[in-house]
Scaffold this active site. Structure first.
Site: not given
Ligand code: NAD
Length: 492
Positions: A260, A294
């Site tokens: 997501e 999101c």
């Molecule tokens: P992010 O991608 O920076 O981080 C999300 C998670 O991934 C964190 O736990 C982070 O530590 C981990 N992570 C980061 N890099 C990684 C890697 N290389 N390997 C494994 N894990 C890794 O996202 P964020 O800033 O925490 O959240 C905001 C984003 O999430 C926005 O883009 C938003 O649109 C999206 N979002 C989407 C939904 C949906 O249902 N589509 C819901 C909520 C948020």
């Protein structure tokens, strides 16, 4: 309420193989309201992640694997009960980590965190499987039927915007389907996941079924999980570019993936809409949780005949948003998640201004004259006047901001809304029944709302197209991802 923040001043530990453990590496957990350090967090190293994965694998065939579905579901109901028994602690922890308003944490985040366990514990009992009667040349025939088995060890990687809600939205169906999990919350929001580990321990979840590892993405717990050969599936919510990185990391192991991802959601407001409803809905869809959902709308397209009136109405409503102390019950909006994120949001504002945007309202950092000035606050912001290829119209900001553009015809509105690399959600405001169906069905998204926003029936398919995701969650869609159907073919 902040005095009641669990583990304030302490260390949030990893929960691995039924034990709470901390190591040498600690990082600070910062409150975005005033920049203070709430507590420190034990970053899981590669060895800790390895122990967690091995414990999870062992648990698949242990007590958990031998439990009946109804025994497992009873345990998940107990998890929900135990979250509710510690409701105030969960609310305080979520608010301290995120700065979100008391209203949002108390009415949405934590109740949904508990409800997710109940919903999937109940739904899994009605998960269906296929059955075919197959003709054979000898006339005896065969019976084919599928049995659902767990996928195995699932890594659950969650973002910071709805920390407990989104973590449990994945955990609950994964556990209901009989898997074992290793959860990794965002480094920005480690607290409620830690409380959840305590809850799992309290209710007697068998060792290794639920593990929690704290840390970051690259070269930390996130990457250790996605590259670990003992992990069968990765379910991830977060940024689209992180999704790509995880896809690459998981490729060698050919792991099952559910994503997501980000959005750049459009709202279309036709001049035949109920104007008040469209304004109310748009204020919510742009500014809820500081725009950090999101599903929030960042692009509004308004039919030209009502454009000026709509912009003026939205400006009044945006300026009436009460930004401030999350603990104050009259607060509508807290800070964004961190100073780093605030800098990113403000850099988008600066680029919008440089590209010639009209600032209808906001566009900067509010001043309070107290400790909040050390926090990560951003003004609710509305821009107009930008072309469709401007950076802030194309890229996800994930803050309290929207750009509003006029349109003349339905075809033009549909084309503008769909002119995005993302495809998560869209909202259409109209009282014309045919137009409602026609336009909603043309939206290139996973979820299209008409005359409402964020109204969710958790049984419905949820997810994104284009850069917004892979696969669907919700109801049986979640359960199907976390299940491996095995076909049994019996010659009769
Ligand atoms: P992010 O991608 O920076 O981080 C999300 C998670 O991934 C964190 O736990 C982070 O530590 C981990 N992570 C980061 N890099 C990684 C890697 N290389 N390997 C494994 N894990 C890794 O996202 P964020 O800033 O925490 O959240 C905001 C984003 O999430 C926005 O883009 C938003 O649109 C999206 N979002 C989407 C939904 C949906 O249902 N589509 C819901 C909520 C948020």
């Amino acid at each position: 309420m902040y005095e009641k923040v669990p583990h304030a001043g302490g260390v949030l530990k990893n929960y691995v193989a039924g034990e709470f453990i901390a190591g040498e590496n600690l990082f600070a957990n910062i409150n975005p309201v005033d920049g203070s350090v709430i507590n420190r967090v034990a970053e899981a190293d590669g060895v800790t992640v390895d122990v967690a994965v091995k414990a999870a694998r062992q648990a698949l065939t242990g007590e958990w694997g031998r439990m009946t579905q109804s025994e497992r579901c009873k345990l998940l109901h107990k998890v929900a009960d135990a979250i509710e028994a510690r409701f105030d602690e969960f609310v305080a922890a979520e608010m301290a980590d995120t700065g979100k308003s008391f209203f949002q944490a108390r009415n949405i985040d934590i109740p949904r965190g508990a409800a997710n366990f109940r919903i999937f514990a109940d739904l899994v009992t009605s998960q269906s499987s296929e059955c075919f009667q197959t003709p054979t040349d000898d006339g005896r025939g065969a019976l084919n039927y599928a049995v659902n088995k767990p996928l195995g060890v699932v890594a659950v990687i969650a973002p910071w915007n709805l920390p407990l809600l989104l973590l449990t939205w994945k955990l609950a169906p994964a556990l209901a389907a009989g898997n074992t999990v290793i959860a990794k919350p965002s480094e920005e929001t480690p607290a409620t996941a830690t409380l959840l580990a305590e809850v799992m321990h309290e209710v007697g979840m068998p060792t290794g079924v639920f593990n929690l590892v704290h840390g970051f993405g690259p070269n930390s717990a996130g990457e250790f999980l996605t590259t670990h050969p003992g992990v069968d599936a990765v379910t991830f919510t977060g940024e689209s570019k992180t999704g790509s990185a995880i896809m690459r990391a998981a490729a060698d192991g050919v792991k099952a993936l559910s994503f997501e991802l980000g959005g750049k959601n459009a709202g279309i407001i036709f001049d035949d809409c109920d104007f008040e409803e469209a304004v109310n809905g748009s204020v919510r869809s742009v500014f809820t949780n500081g725009g950090q959902v999101c599903l929030c709308t960042e692009r509004l397209y308004v039919q030209r005949s009502i454009f000026d009136r709509f912009v003026a109405a939205l400006k009044i409503r945006a300026e009436a948003i009460n930004i401030g102390w999350p603990l104050d019950e009259s607060t509508d909006m807290g800070p964004v998640i961190s100073h780093k994120h605030r800098d990113k949001v403000i850099s988008y504002f600066e680029s919008a201004k440089a590209e010639g945007a009209t600032v209808v309202t906001g566009g900067g950092i509010p001043e309070f004259g107290d400790d909040r000035d050390k926090g990560a606050f951003v003004q609710p912001t509305i821009f107009t006047g930008l072309p469709e290829d401007a950076r802030i119209v194309k890229e996800e900001v994930f803050g309290p901001v929207c750009h509003i553009a006029p349109f003349d015809t339905e075809e033009e509105a549909v084309a503008m809304a769909n002119n995005s690399n993302y495809g998560l959600a869209a909202t259409v405001w109209t009282t014309n029944l045919q137009r409602a169906h026609r336009v909603a069905q043309q939206m290139e998204v996973g979820v299209a709302w008409v005359n409402t926003w964020y109204l969710r029936d958790l049984r419905t398919p949820f997810g994104g197209v284009k850069l917004s995701g892979v696969g669907r969650e919700g109801g049986v869609h979640s359960l199907n991802f976390y299940s491996e159907p095995t076909n049994i073919c019996i010659k009769l």
